[in-house]
Design a protein around this motif. Structure first.
Motif, PDB file in Angstrom:
ATOM      1  N   ASP A   1       4.502 -12.548   1.193  1.00 25.38           N
ATOM      2  CA  ASP A   1       5.038 -11.221   0.905  1.00 25.38           C
ATOM      3  C   ASP A   1       3.887 -10.221   0.826  1.00 25.38           C
TER       4      ASP A   1
ATOM      5  N   GLU B   1       8.463  -9.751   4.404  1.00 24.43           N
ATOM      6  CA  GLU B   1       8.348 -11.168   4.064  1.00 24.43           C
ATOM      7  C   GLU B   1       8.268 -12.018   5.325  1.00 24.43           C
TER       8      GLU B   1
ATOM      9  N   LEU C   1       6.607 -18.351  -4.526  1.00 28.71           N
ATOM     10  CA  LEU C   1       6.249 -16.954  -4.246  1.00 28.71           C
ATOM     11  C   LEU C   1       6.598 -16.068  -5.440  1.00 28.71           C
ATOM     12  N   TYR C   2       7.756 -16.309  -6.039  1.00 30.26           N
ATOM     13  CA  TYR C   2       8.150 -15.535  -7.225  1.00 30.26           C
ATOM     14  C   TYR C   2       7.095 -15.677  -8.321  1.00 30.26           C
TER      15      TYR C   2
ATOM     16  N   SER D   1       0.897 -12.005  -1.334  1.00 29.62           N
ATOM     17  CA  SER D   1       1.163 -13.128  -2.229  1.00 29.62           C
ATOM     18  C   SER D   1       1.838 -14.222  -1.421  1.00 29.62           C
TER      19      SER D   1
ATOM     20  N   ARG E   1      -0.001 -11.279  -8.408  1.00 32.23           N
ATOM     21  CA  ARG E   1      -0.045 -11.024  -6.958  1.00 32.23           C
ATOM     22  C   ARG E   1      -1.450 -11.282  -6.385  1.00 32.23           C
ATOM     23  N   ASN E   2      -1.565 -11.077  -5.059  1.00 37.15           N
ATOM     24  CA  ASN E   2      -2.821 -11.337  -4.333  1.00 37.15           C
ATOM     25  C   ASN E   2      -3.321 -12.747  -4.630  1.00 37.15           C
TER      26      ASN E   2
ATOM     27  N   SER F   1      -1.302   0.739  -4.662  1.00 39.81           N
ATOM     28  CA  SER F   1      -1.151  -0.633  -5.138  1.00 39.81           C
ATOM     29  C   SER F   1      -1.824  -0.812  -6.495  1.00 39.81           C
TER      30      SER F   1
ATOM     31  N   ASP G   1       2.144  -7.318  -0.722  1.00 43.71           N
ATOM     32  CA  ASP G   1       2.240  -6.811  -2.087  1.00 43.71           C
ATOM     33  C   ASP G   1       2.534  -5.312  -2.113  1.00 43.71           C
ATOM     34  N   HIS G   2       3.565  -4.944  -2.887  1.00 50.76           N
ATOM     35  CA  HIS G   2       3.930  -3.543  -3.124  1.00 50.76           C
ATOM     36  C   HIS G   2       4.065  -2.764  -1.820  1.00 50.76           C
TER      37      HIS G   2
ATOM     38  N   LYS H   1       3.974 -13.686  -7.442  1.00 50.30           N
ATOM     39  CA  LYS H   1       4.152 -12.242  -7.608  1.00 50.30           C
ATOM     40  C   LYS H   1       4.181 -11.843  -9.074  1.00 50.30           C
ATOM     41  N   HIS H   2       4.673 -12.729  -9.929  1.00 54.12           N
ATOM     42  CA  HIS H   2       4.818 -12.387 -11.345  1.00 54.12           C
ATOM     43  C   HIS H   2       3.656 -12.900 -12.193  1.00 54.12           C
TER      44      HIS H   2
END
Length: 420
Positions: free
Chosen positions: A176, A221, A289-290, A264, A297-298, A255, A178-179, A293-294
């Motif tokens: 994904d 994505e 992935l979730y 991510s 990220r990166n 970002s 990011d942002h 991201k949480h």
């Protein structure tokens, strides 16, 4: 062109062979229908000139067998015969002939017929090329020119079945940007399209094997399938992708992660594909992935798939919740929820493999939680089972386990729904 001459008369074979040579083509000779069929088994030809009256298989019978054998592959077939009745023409067309010449055939006529059939064959080849190009285009995402979601799923399913037969480790990556919404809002959609194409090229640069699959799964994505790859190999690919994206150095002032575009990645590593589905592994990568991201990220997060699949249990009675948890905890990765809000958040974010629900739980709008989850695109395909009887107006019937709880029955129901 290679033109097959099927003629039992040596004199006519010689004459027509010379006509073909003079027209600039290569003649191949057969004295009978049987010999023609044998020759076609090993030698591709571009056209056939077929005598009708031959001992053994006649021209009509030979042509019918050729058409059946070639299937959808078409080559022109010209009949040469002394028969000129209307019924003879009908038989020739029904057998699969494309033209019908009456003996004796002059050099001028046979040359003209060859030229006409050559033009038709050229048009066929051009149409086949165009159809092939159209088919290739229908398989690609129009912006990034990698596999679209439908084609990725089709090709990945074949790779997954092969991995299951060979029992080779296979990994899936969900990637994904990011942002990306903030990027689009700030720089504009044309710049966003350019960004996605550059990120696509960066991902492709890290996939070196012809059977590695890359697809655009939607929006910003991407999804990757890495056959014959363990979790360590997938981590190396992730490191490569993050480095390649960083080297693009695409400015992203909005970002909160970095001032340049980052990605991510969620990784699902499956050492033993048999017993899992492609859907299982992609859902596992999506959950990883979730978490990526949480947790800032990166970065990439690896989820090693084991026999413990994820189950969410939500029930209004704490005693039932605890008893169901004790039944299933040795078998699954278990997460419990005490109310509808918590269960809905878990289902949306984690996408478990199974939902075990109190049938009377309702969301904040007064709808049954089971129906709400079934209606949402992200959770609609997750199997559900009720824990306890419905005492009010029941939602849509679903598999259920009665109270007081029978652990054996609950475990059996869960195994059936999870395919294990």
């Amino acid at each position: 062109m290679k033109i097959l001459l099927v003629e039992d008369s040596a004199t006519l074979r010689h004459a027509m062979s010379q006509y073909v040579l003079d027209a600039g083509h290569t003649p191949l000779l057969a004295e009978s229908g049987e010999q023609a069929l044998q020759l076609l088994e090993d030698t591709p030809v571009d056209m056939i000139i077929m005598d009708v009256e031959m001992p053994g298989l006649n021209g009509f019978e030979t042509t019918a067998l050729i058409r059946e054998w070639l299937g959808s592959h078409w080559i022109p077939i010209i009949f040469v015969t002394g028969m000129s009745d209307d019924d003879d023409y009908r038989q020739g067309i029904e057998a699969g002939g494309d033209d019908y010449l009456i003996k004796p055939v002059s050099k001028m006529i046979i040359t003209a017929k060859i030229r006409a059939m050559e033009r038709i064959a050229d048009m066929r080849d051009q149409l086949n090329r165009l159809n092939g190009e159209l088919e290739a285009l229908s398989q690609l995402d129009s912006l990034t020119q990698v596999l679209n979601r439908r084609t990725f799923n089709e090709q990945a399913e074949q790779q997954w079945l092969l991995a299951g037969r060979k029992q080779t480790p296979t990994c899936a990556l969900m990637i994904d940007v990011d942002h990306f919404k903030l990027y689009n809002d700030h720089y504009g959609h044309p710049a966003g399209d350019v960004c996605l194409k550059q990120v696509t090229d960066a991902i492709k640069s890290c996939l070196h094997r012809p059977f590695d699959l890359l697809g655009r799964y939607g929006g910003e994505e991407f999804v990757v399938l890495l056959p014959e790859t363990d979790a360590q190999g997938a981590e190396r690919v992730c490191q490569c992708i993050k480095k390649a994206v960083a080297q693009l150095d695409i400015e992203h002032q909005m970002s909160p992660v970095e001032r340049r575009v980052t990605v991510s990645i969620g990784v699902a590593g499956c050492a033993h594909p048999r017993g899992y589905s492609l859907e299982n592994v992609i859902k596992s990568a999506d959950r990883a992935l979730y978490r990526a991201k949480h947790t800032g990220r990166n970065r990439h997060v690896v989820d090693e798939m084991t026999a413990h699949r994820t189950v969410v249990i939500a029930h209004s009675q704490d005693a039932v919740l605890q008893e169901a948890s004790s039944c299933l905890r040795p078998l699954y990765n278990l997460i419990t929820a005490e109310n509808s809000e918590e269960a809905l958040e878990l289902a949306l974010n984690i996408r478990p493999d199974l939902l075990i629900l109190c049938p009377e739980l309702q969301d904040d709008q007064g709808h049954y939680l089971a129906d709400t989850l079934a209606s949402l695109p992200r959770t609609g395909d997750i199997p559900q089972v009720y824990l306890g009887h419905v005492t009010e107006s029941p939602p849509e019937p679903r598999p259920s386990v009665a109270l007081p709880l029978d652990c054996t029955e609950l475990s059996k129901m869960a195994a059936q729904l999870l395919g294990g």
